[in-house]
Motif scaffolding. Structure first.
Motif, PDB file in Angstrom:
ATOM      1  N   LYS A 279      -3.159   0.303  -3.008  1.00  0.00           N
ATOM      2  CA  LYS A 279      -1.854   0.313  -2.335  1.00  0.00           C
ATOM      3  C   LYS A 279      -0.767  -0.383  -3.164  1.00  0.00           C
ATOM      4  CE  LYS A 279      -3.339   2.230   1.499  1.00  0.00           C
ATOM      5  NZ  LYS A 279      -2.901   3.593   1.910  1.00  0.00           N
ATOM      6  N   LYS A 280      -1.135  -0.944  -4.301  1.00  0.00           N
ATOM      7  CA  LYS A 280      -0.186  -1.738  -5.071  1.00  0.00           C
ATOM      8  C   LYS A 280       1.027  -0.914  -5.501  1.00  0.00           C
ATOM      9  CE  LYS A 280       0.455  -4.094  -9.482  1.00  0.00           C
ATOM     10  NZ  LYS A 280      -0.055  -4.224 -10.856  1.00  0.00           N
ATOM     11  N   ASP A 281       0.810   0.235  -6.128  1.00  0.00           N
ATOM     12  CA  ASP A 281       1.931   1.050  -6.625  1.00  0.00           C
ATOM     13  C   ASP A 281       2.822   1.518  -5.486  1.00  0.00           C
ATOM     14  OD1 ASP A 281       1.072   0.708  -9.205  1.00  0.00           O
ATOM     15  OD2 ASP A 281       0.024   2.632  -9.319  1.00  0.00           O
ATOM     16  N   ALA A 282       2.201   1.881  -4.364  1.00  0.00           N
ATOM     17  CA  ALA A 282       2.990   2.331  -3.214  1.00  0.00           C
ATOM     18  C   ALA A 282       3.857   1.201  -2.681  1.00  0.00           C
ATOM     19  CB  ALA A 282       2.061   2.850  -2.114  1.00  0.00           C
ATOM     20  N   PHE A 283       3.299  -0.018  -2.684  1.00  0.00           N
ATOM     21  CA  PHE A 283       4.081  -1.151  -2.184  1.00  0.00           C
ATOM     22  C   PHE A 283       5.215  -1.499  -3.138  1.00  0.00           C
ATOM     23  CE2 PHE A 283       4.668  -5.793  -1.392  1.00  0.00           C
ATOM     24  CZ  PHE A 283       5.211  -5.655  -0.129  1.00  0.00           C
ATOM     25  N   LEU A 284       4.949  -1.436  -4.439  1.00  0.00           N
ATOM     26  CA  LEU A 284       6.011  -1.700  -5.405  1.00  0.00           C
ATOM     27  C   LEU A 284       7.129  -0.664  -5.281  1.00  0.00           C
ATOM     28  CD1 LEU A 284       3.984  -2.757  -8.578  1.00  0.00           C
ATOM     29  CD2 LEU A 284       5.401  -4.216  -7.115  1.00  0.00           C
ATOM     30  N   ASP A 285       6.770   0.576  -4.987  1.00  0.00           N
ATOM     31  CA  ASP A 285       7.784   1.613  -4.763  1.00  0.00           C
ATOM     32  C   ASP A 285       8.648   1.265  -3.555  1.00  0.00           C
ATOM     33  OD1 ASP A 285       6.941   3.059  -6.939  1.00  0.00           O
ATOM     34  OD2 ASP A 285       5.704   4.450  -5.792  1.00  0.00           O
ATOM     35  N   LEU A 286       7.990   0.777  -2.486  1.00  0.00           N
ATOM     36  CA  LEU A 286       8.729   0.384  -1.285  1.00  0.00           C
ATOM     37  C   LEU A 286       9.676  -0.777  -1.585  1.00  0.00           C
ATOM     38  CD1 LEU A 286       6.044   0.517   1.572  1.00  0.00           C
ATOM     39  CD2 LEU A 286       8.108   1.917   1.392  1.00  0.00           C
ATOM     40  N   LEU A 287       9.190  -1.738  -2.344  1.00  0.00           N
ATOM     41  CA  LEU A 287      10.043  -2.867  -2.703  1.00  0.00           C
ATOM     42  C   LEU A 287      11.239  -2.408  -3.530  1.00  0.00           C
ATOM     43  CD1 LEU A 287       7.446  -5.663  -3.660  1.00  0.00           C
ATOM     44  CD2 LEU A 287       8.786  -5.471  -1.558  1.00  0.00           C
ATOM     45  N   GLY A 288      10.994  -1.530  -4.487  1.00  0.00           N
ATOM     46  CA  GLY A 288      12.076  -1.039  -5.327  1.00  0.00           C
ATOM     47  C   GLY A 288      13.124  -0.286  -4.533  1.00  0.00           C
ATOM     48  N   LYS A 289      12.692   0.395  -3.488  1.00  0.00           N
ATOM     49  CA  LYS A 289      13.615   1.201  -2.678  1.00  0.00           C
ATOM     50  C   LYS A 289      14.375   0.345  -1.668  1.00  0.00           C
ATOM     51  CE  LYS A 289      13.749   5.151   0.492  1.00  0.00           C
ATOM     52  NZ  LYS A 289      12.933   6.203   1.164  1.00  0.00           N
ATOM     53  N   HIS A 290      13.676  -0.575  -1.007  1.00  0.00           N
ATOM     54  CA  HIS A 290      14.283  -1.324   0.093  1.00  0.00           C
ATOM     55  C   HIS A 290      14.723  -2.736  -0.279  1.00  0.00           C
ATOM     56  CE1 HIS A 290      13.239   1.736   3.106  1.00  0.00           C
ATOM     57  NE2 HIS A 290      12.110   1.885   2.437  1.00  0.00           N
ATOM     58  N   LEU A 291      14.106  -3.322  -1.308  1.00  0.00           N
ATOM     59  CA  LEU A 291      14.479  -4.655  -1.778  1.00  0.00           C
ATOM     60  C   LEU A 291      14.665  -4.590  -3.293  1.00  0.00           C
ATOM     61  CD1 LEU A 291      12.338  -5.035   0.726  1.00  0.00           C
ATOM     62  CD2 LEU A 291      12.416  -7.428   0.056  1.00  0.00           C
ATOM     63  N   PRO A 292      15.677  -3.882  -3.786  1.00  0.00           N
ATOM     64  CA  PRO A 292      15.834  -3.667  -5.233  1.00  0.00           C
ATOM     65  C   PRO A 292      15.781  -4.974  -6.011  1.00  0.00           C
ATOM     66  CG  PRO A 292      17.448  -2.395  -4.006  1.00  0.00           C
ATOM     67  CD  PRO A 292      16.792  -3.308  -3.014  1.00  0.00           C
ATOM     68  N   GLY A 293      14.987  -4.982  -7.072  1.00  0.00           N
ATOM     69  CA  GLY A 293      14.834  -6.180  -7.878  1.00  0.00           C
ATOM     70  C   GLY A 293      13.801  -5.944  -8.959  1.00  0.00           C
ATOM     71  N   LYS A 294      13.031  -6.968  -9.283  1.00  0.00           N
ATOM     72  CA  LYS A 294      12.017  -6.809 -10.321  1.00  0.00           C
ATOM     73  C   LYS A 294      10.793  -7.674 -10.017  1.00  0.00           C
ATOM     74  CE  LYS A 294      13.907 -10.369 -13.419  1.00  0.00           C
ATOM     75  NZ  LYS A 294      14.384 -10.658 -14.796  1.00  0.00           N
ATOM     76  N   LEU A 295       9.677  -7.273 -10.585  1.00  0.00           N
ATOM     77  CA  LEU A 295       8.422  -7.996 -10.444  1.00  0.00           C
ATOM     78  C   LEU A 295       8.348  -9.081 -11.513  1.00  0.00           C
ATOM     79  CD1 LEU A 295       5.662  -8.070  -8.929  1.00  0.00           C
ATOM     80  CD2 LEU A 295       4.781  -6.547 -10.712  1.00  0.00           C
ATOM     81  N   LEU A 296       8.309 -10.345 -11.081  1.00  0.00           N
ATOM     82  CA  LEU A 296       8.231 -11.460 -12.023  1.00  0.00           C
ATOM     83  C   LEU A 296       6.805 -11.703 -12.504  1.00  0.00           C
ATOM     84  CD1 LEU A 296      10.510 -14.150 -10.323  1.00  0.00           C
ATOM     85  CD2 LEU A 296      11.098 -12.620 -12.210  1.00  0.00           C
ATOM     86  N   PHE A 297       5.839 -11.469 -11.607  1.00  0.00           N
ATOM     87  CA  PHE A 297       4.458 -11.822 -11.919  1.00  0.00           C
ATOM     88  C   PHE A 297       3.533 -11.076 -10.973  1.00  0.00           C
ATOM     89  CE2 PHE A 297       0.726 -14.415 -10.890  1.00  0.00           C
ATOM     90  CZ  PHE A 297       0.217 -14.713 -12.148  1.00  0.00           C
ATOM     91  N   SER A 298       2.373 -10.692 -11.488  1.00  0.00           N
ATOM     92  CA  SER A 298       1.329 -10.112 -10.638  1.00  0.00           C
ATOM     93  C   SER A 298      -0.021 -10.524 -11.184  1.00  0.00           C
ATOM     94  CB  SER A 298       1.450  -8.586 -10.580  1.00  0.00           C
ATOM     95  OG  SER A 298       1.201  -8.012 -11.852  1.00  0.00           O
ATOM     96  N   GLU A 299      -0.974 -10.677 -10.286  1.00  0.00           N
ATOM     97  CA  GLU A 299      -2.329 -11.040 -10.692  1.00  0.00           C
ATOM     98  C   GLU A 299      -3.313 -10.457  -9.687  1.00  0.00           C
ATOM     99  OE1 GLU A 299      -4.620 -14.927 -12.475  1.00  0.00           O
ATOM    100  OE2 GLU A 299      -3.153 -15.245 -10.894  1.00  0.00           O
TER     101      GLU A 299
END
Length: 312
Positions: A279-299
């Motif tokens: 579900k990671k890519d789908a969630f990042l897509d949602l964040l990009g669409k609804h909370l535009p910004g960038k990913l600082l870190f992932s693990e």
């Protein structure tokens, strides 16, 4: 008070799906038994359940429909590979049961999760005091958040690492909101790392009680404040006051359903866990669409992810 206790044994890889179901149907509580004295001993890793895992689930006695949903999940996904028992127990039986399996452990470089009933143990103090460790005293009770789960550890480790990397000597975050606080362990971790104002919420009244109880078991700076409320992510207190960071250890299903509310949370920085690999890519897509910004870190850890996101 009585509870219906379900003893479930299933393949380890199926536990994440079961946890998602339990969160969706809102059970009273659940925990995984990491060490089982009744299980057959294996010479290489004595007492550790390697392929299957035992999970205890607690329902109110009249929640037969939830028990049926759990049983259907097991039958559909693990027919012949899962076992299941059900019994009625008293509250005290439940409260004592998990203590056998909940022991002190370290998270990150200096955080230690300590059961409240071992708070004054000299043996336990010897684990963290000599190295200047920071204890988080927790009684999980009937709320999710023992600290054992990968998602909880990932957030605590991220907060610990950010604190260590901060060269200013001042707390990195002065205010925070904890969305889906569970036992309150993440709020307590934030406060022990210097956060001064924390607002937490959870839809489960048992979690709200557990979070407040656990907060009182810990010691904080005098100016530290903590508020916890029983509510969903539509709580106006998430949208009014500003926060330096918002943390949410919640499944993708719940986060995606509430993405419009998350977009209104008054915090530029958000730390998510509870996201599985698929579900990671789908969630990042949602964040990009609804909370535009960038990913600082992932693990990633055992296919669970922590995502550190900053809004534009």
């Amino acid at each position: 008070m009585e509870y219906r206790e379900l003893k479930v044994n299933l393949p380890k890889e199926g536990s994440d799906g079961l946890y998602e179901l339990l969160d969706t149907i809102s059970v009273a509580g659940y925990y995984e038994i990491l060490f089982d004295g009744d299980a057959p001993k294996e010479p290489e890793q004595e007492g550790i359940l390697r392929e299957n895992t035992n999970i205890r689930i607690y329902l109110n006695t009249d929640e037969i429909d939830k028990e049926i949903k759990i049983l259907i999940y097991l039958k559909i996904n693990f027919l012949g590979n899962a076992s299941y028992e059900s019994r009625i127990i008293e509250t005290r039986d439940y409260e004592e049961a998990y203590k056998e399996y909940y022991k002190p452990f370290q998270v990150g470089s200096k955080l230690w999760v300590i059961p409240t009933w071992e708070k004054e143990s000299e043996v336990t103090k010897a684990l963290w005091e000599p190295t200047g460790g920071i204890p988080l005293f927790i009684n999980p009770g009937v709320a999710f958040g023992t600290g054992h789960h990968e998602t909880t550890k990932l957030i605590l480790e991220r907060l610990d690492r950010l604190t260590n990397e901060n060269e200013s000597g001042k707390p990195l975050f002065f205010s925070a909101c904890d969305i889906g606080t569970g036992s309150g362990i993440l709020s307590i971790g934030l406060a022990r790392l210097g956060c001064e104002r924390i607002f937490a919420l959870d839809i489960d009244p048992n979690a709200v009680k557990a979070a407040w109880s656990n907060w009182q078991e810990n010691t904080f700076a005098k100016k530290t404040s903590f508020t916890v409320e029983e509510s969903g992510i539509d709580n106006p207190n998430l949208f009014g006051p500003s926060y330096d960071i918002a943390i949410a250890n919640i499944t993708f299903a719940v986060l995606s359903q509430n993405i419009h509310h998350l977009a209104k949370v008054n915090s530029k920085r958000l730390l998510f866990s509870g996201i599985i690999t698929e579900k990671k890519d789908a969630f990042l897509d949602l964040l990009g669409k609804h909370l535009p910004g960038k990913l600082l870190f992932s693990e990633e850890w055992n296919e669970w992810w922590v995502l550190d996101w900053v809004k534009n």
